[in-house]
Design a protein around this motif. Structure first.
Motif, mmCIF file in Angstrom:
data_model
loop_
_atom_site.group_PDB
_atom_site.id
_atom_site.type_symbol
_atom_site.label_atom_id
_atom_site.label_comp_id
_atom_site.label_asym_id
_atom_site.label_seq_id
_atom_site.Cartn_x
_atom_site.Cartn_y
_atom_site.Cartn_z
ATOM 1 N N VAL A 133 0.880 -1.159 0.030
ATOM 2 C CA VAL A 133 -0.096 0.034 -0.037
ATOM 3 C C VAL A 133 0.699 1.413 -0.014
ATOM 4 O O VAL A 133 1.808 1.409 0.761
ATOM 5 N N GLN A 134 0.728 2.186 -0.627
ATOM 6 C CA GLN A 134 1.188 3.314 -0.805
ATOM 7 C C GLN A 134 0.397 4.291 -0.148
ATOM 8 O O GLN A 134 -0.666 4.536 -0.495
ATOM 9 N N ALA A 135 0.719 5.019 0.958
ATOM 10 C CA ALA A 135 0.081 5.926 1.610
ATOM 11 C C ALA A 135 0.507 7.519 1.474
ATOM 12 O O ALA A 135 1.949 7.494 1.616
ATOM 13 N N SER A 136 -0.259 8.232 1.395
ATOM 14 C CA SER A 136 0.154 9.506 1.562
ATOM 15 C C SER A 136 -0.853 10.388 2.406
ATOM 16 O O SER A 136 -1.987 9.967 2.681
ATOM 17 N N VAL A 137 -0.450 11.519 2.815
ATOM 18 C CA VAL A 137 -1.381 12.440 3.882
ATOM 19 C C VAL A 137 -1.316 13.923 3.175
ATOM 20 O O VAL A 137 -0.218 14.329 2.630
ATOM 21 N N HIS A 138 -2.409 14.433 3.224
ATOM 22 C CA HIS A 138 -2.603 15.639 2.692
ATOM 23 C C HIS A 138 -2.967 16.560 4.195
ATOM 24 O O HIS A 138 -4.156 16.346 4.627
ATOM 25 N N ALA A 139 -2.243 17.504 4.164
ATOM 26 C CA ALA A 139 -2.341 18.295 5.303
ATOM 27 C C ALA A 139 -1.736 19.731 4.965
ATOM 28 O O ALA A 139 -0.774 20.076 4.516
ATOM 29 N N GLY A 140 -2.466 20.807 5.646
ATOM 30 C CA GLY A 140 -1.909 22.147 5.268
ATOM 31 C C GLY A 140 -1.603 22.470 3.920
ATOM 32 O O GLY A 140 -0.811 22.959 3.647
ATOM 33 N N ALA A 178 5.250 16.594 -4.430
ATOM 34 C CA ALA A 178 4.609 15.679 -2.969
ATOM 35 C C ALA A 178 6.131 15.774 -2.300
ATOM 36 O O ALA A 178 7.252 15.949 -2.468
ATOM 37 N N VAL A 179 6.146 15.809 -0.952
ATOM 38 C CA VAL A 179 7.069 15.787 0.205
ATOM 39 C C VAL A 179 7.147 14.549 0.868
ATOM 40 O O VAL A 179 6.078 13.853 1.200
ATOM 41 N N ILE A 180 8.260 13.607 1.006
ATOM 42 C CA ILE A 180 8.483 12.782 1.739
ATOM 43 C C ILE A 180 8.301 12.935 3.307
ATOM 44 O O ILE A 180 9.199 13.771 3.857
ATOM 45 N N ALA A 181 7.277 12.369 4.010
ATOM 46 C CA ALA A 181 7.383 12.497 5.300
ATOM 47 C C ALA A 181 8.702 12.056 6.083
ATOM 48 O O ALA A 181 9.201 11.085 5.682
ATOM 49 N N GLN A 234 -0.471 20.537 1.601
ATOM 50 C CA GLN A 234 0.560 19.836 1.078
ATOM 51 C C GLN A 234 0.338 18.432 1.010
ATOM 52 O O GLN A 234 -0.457 17.887 1.924
ATOM 53 N N GLN A 235 1.029 17.618 0.240
ATOM 54 C CA GLN A 235 0.764 16.295 0.249
ATOM 55 C C GLN A 235 2.313 15.602 0.551
ATOM 56 O O GLN A 235 3.293 16.086 0.216
ATOM 57 N N PHE A 236 2.157 14.718 1.945
ATOM 58 C CA PHE A 236 3.455 14.005 2.007
ATOM 59 C C PHE A 236 3.240 12.670 1.974
ATOM 60 O O PHE A 236 2.173 11.941 2.289
ATOM 61 N N ILE A 237 4.236 11.981 1.104
ATOM 62 C CA ILE A 237 4.474 10.524 0.973
ATOM 63 C C ILE A 237 4.799 9.640 2.229
ATOM 64 O O ILE A 237 6.076 9.977 2.741
ATOM 65 N N LEU A 238 4.314 8.674 2.703
ATOM 66 C CA LEU A 238 4.881 7.786 3.688
ATOM 67 C C LEU A 238 5.387 6.393 3.053
ATOM 68 O O LEU A 238 4.509 6.064 1.844
ATOM 69 N N ASP A 239 6.505 5.897 3.478
ATOM 70 C CA ASP A 239 7.132 4.741 2.818
ATOM 71 C C ASP A 239 7.489 5.036 1.395
ATOM 72 O O ASP A 239 6.852 4.157 0.577
ATOM 73 N N PRO A 240 8.211 5.778 0.890
ATOM 74 C CA PRO A 240 8.364 6.154 -0.612
ATOM 75 C C PRO A 240 9.072 4.867 -1.125
ATOM 76 O O PRO A 240 9.034 4.870 -2.488
ATOM 77 N N GLY A 241 9.692 4.216 -0.519
ATOM 78 C CA GLY A 241 10.392 2.642 -1.013
ATOM 79 C C GLY A 241 9.415 2.009 -1.627
ATOM 80 O O GLY A 241 9.758 1.281 -2.550
ATOM 81 N N PHE A 242 8.204 1.932 -1.243
ATOM 82 C CA PHE A 242 7.185 1.019 -1.581
ATOM 83 C C PHE A 242 6.209 1.801 -2.680
ATOM 84 O O PHE A 242 4.809 1.215 -2.831
#
Length: 86
Positions: free
Chosen positions: A1-8, A27-30, A10-18
């Motif tokens: 699963v690729q997860a991203s968070v949208h806040a403020g 997007a910014v890497i969390a 901006q979009q932040f990517i969780l677990d970019p290796g997957f």
């Protein structure tokens, strides 16, 4: 699963290796700020701007199942979690 968070705004990517596909533009890497085992199970803590996200993974014994749980443990304003199967 690729997860991203949208806040403020901006979009932040969780677990970019997957990611499994090209990265999302603008997007910014969390930041991974903590990893630990709690009762023998993995827990990740990410910082995405002013938001802190907790990720937990559980694989029940003798089942072909994986439970992935995301929780906003600190947030200012509206937060949206986007999950995409890979």
């Amino acid at each position: 699963v690729q997860a991203s968070v949208h806040a403020g705004g901006q979009q932040f990517i969780l677990d970019p290796g997957f990611a499994g596909s090209a990265p999302v533009e603008e997007a910014v890497i969390a930041d991974l700020i903590d990893f630990r085992l709690k009762w023998g199970l993995p827990v990740w803590i990410y910082r995405a701007g002013t938001v802190r996200i907790e990720k937990r993974v559980l694989m029940p014994h003798r089942q072909n199942t994986v439970h992935v749980t995301y929780s906003a443990i600190e947030a200012k304003g509206l937060v949206r979690l986007e999950l995409r199967p890979v």
